[in-house]
Design an enzyme around this catalytic site. Structure first.
Site: not given
Length: 334
Positions: A281-282
């Site tokens: 994810c980020r």
């Protein structure tokens, strides 16, 4: 039918019959009578108690009664140790019985989601045993037999069972001891009772703590992920960001599948059963939550990419400068 098969069938029928009879009479199990009977064995009472505890585990008799009796008979320290030995012995015997009677049969007939769940349990191994002993998701007696149908190693199972049942054994043994003290009366009974309540509160809080601390089964740096993606059997990268983030500023890893975290549970069928998964994810907050969800649904070979796409993009500079192990697969949408 071969002799070995007949023996398994006969053994299984005998076990089921014994369990059914024991369950019929479990309501009549009297802790006070049990304590008096075991106490009559004198110096051999601990060994007799361990044997009875193990048999009770095999026959689905309530382990709580045995643990409380152990505390009343042997005190908080020796009682905890004796209870643990008895419970672990019973759990191990039930594990071995299930493995002998049904593991091969179950393995041949597993398929679909159930096969995936069992594979996930086996991949976790002792970690899964430790988790379910600390966080009792399933009844103790049922779990002993169910884990015997997997390929978890016996030694890992027994050690994880002994160690991770210790907090609960200590708390409930102390409750049994406190009950004996309360019957005897005196000021010490009040203090003992308060300690018992404190231990029970700690055990009640333990599952929440374990769930919070239990991280993903594996962490990967972006360099390690890049190396695995170049291998013969690369993992499938599952990006759990939103579609806007997937095509946004940080871009995404070539070949990654975008399944947002809030859609993951409904789209589990899109993930392969026989391929490692690398979650990104980020950073890694959503990836850790995704890992917990996947493990709970039987995916065992799951890794979380540490610091996610942020680290992947930051590693592009050394890659462009010629670093051999840095990632070079970031795709951006302009």
């Amino acid at each position: 039918m071969r002799t070995g098969t007949w023996l398994r069938v006969i053994g299984g029928l005998a076990l089921v019959t014994a369990i059914a009879i024991a369950i019929q009479f479990r309501e009549h199990l009297d802790p006070a009578a049990l304590e008096a009977w075991i106490g009559g064995f004198g110096v051999t009472a601990p060994l007799v108690f361990i044997g009875v505890y193990a048999l009770a585990s095999i026959l689905f008799l309530p382990g709580m009664v045995m643990t409380l009796a152990g505390g009343a008979l042997f005190g908080p320290v020796w009682g905890t140790l004796i209870n643990l030995v008895g419970a672990t012995l019973g759990a191990t015997l039930a594990f071995l019985i299930a493995r002998y009677l049904g593991a091969d049969w179950v393995t041949r007939r597993l398929g679909g989601r159930m096969k995936q769940v069992v594979s996930g349990v086996e991949a976790e191994g002792w970690r899964f045993v430790a988790f379910v002993r600390l966080v009792p998701l399933f009844p103790y007696n049922v779990l002993n037999y169910a884990l015997g149908l997997t390929r978890i190693r016996l030694l890992a199972y027994a050690l994880a069972t002994f160690i991770c049942m210790a907090p609960g054994a200590l708390a409930y043994t102390y409750v049994g001891y406190a009950g004996r003290q309360a019957i005897a009366g005196g000021e010490a009974a009040i203090q003992t009772g308060l300690i018992a309540l404190g231990l029970l509160a700690l055990v009640a809080f333990l599952p929440r703590l374990v769930k919070r601390l239990r991280g993903p089964s594996e962490w990967l740096t972006v360099a390690e992920l890049a190396e695995r993606l170049r291998a013969d059997h690369p993992p499938l990268v599952v990006d759990v960001r939103s579609p806007e983030e997937f095509t946004g500023e940080l871009g995404h890893i070539e070949g990654a599948v975008n399944i947002p975290l809030d859609q993951l549970e409904d789209r589990l069928g899109q993930l392969p059963d026989d391929r490692p998964l690398a979650l990104v994810c980020r950073t890694d907050k959503r990836s850790k939550n995704a890992a917990r969800l996947l493990r709970a649904n039987g995916f065992g070979d799951v890794a979380v990419v540490r610091k996610g796409m942020t680290a992947w993009v930051e590693a592009e500079a050394p890659a462009e400068a010629g670093a051999a192990t840095a990632p070079r697969q970031n795709h951006r949408t302009t």
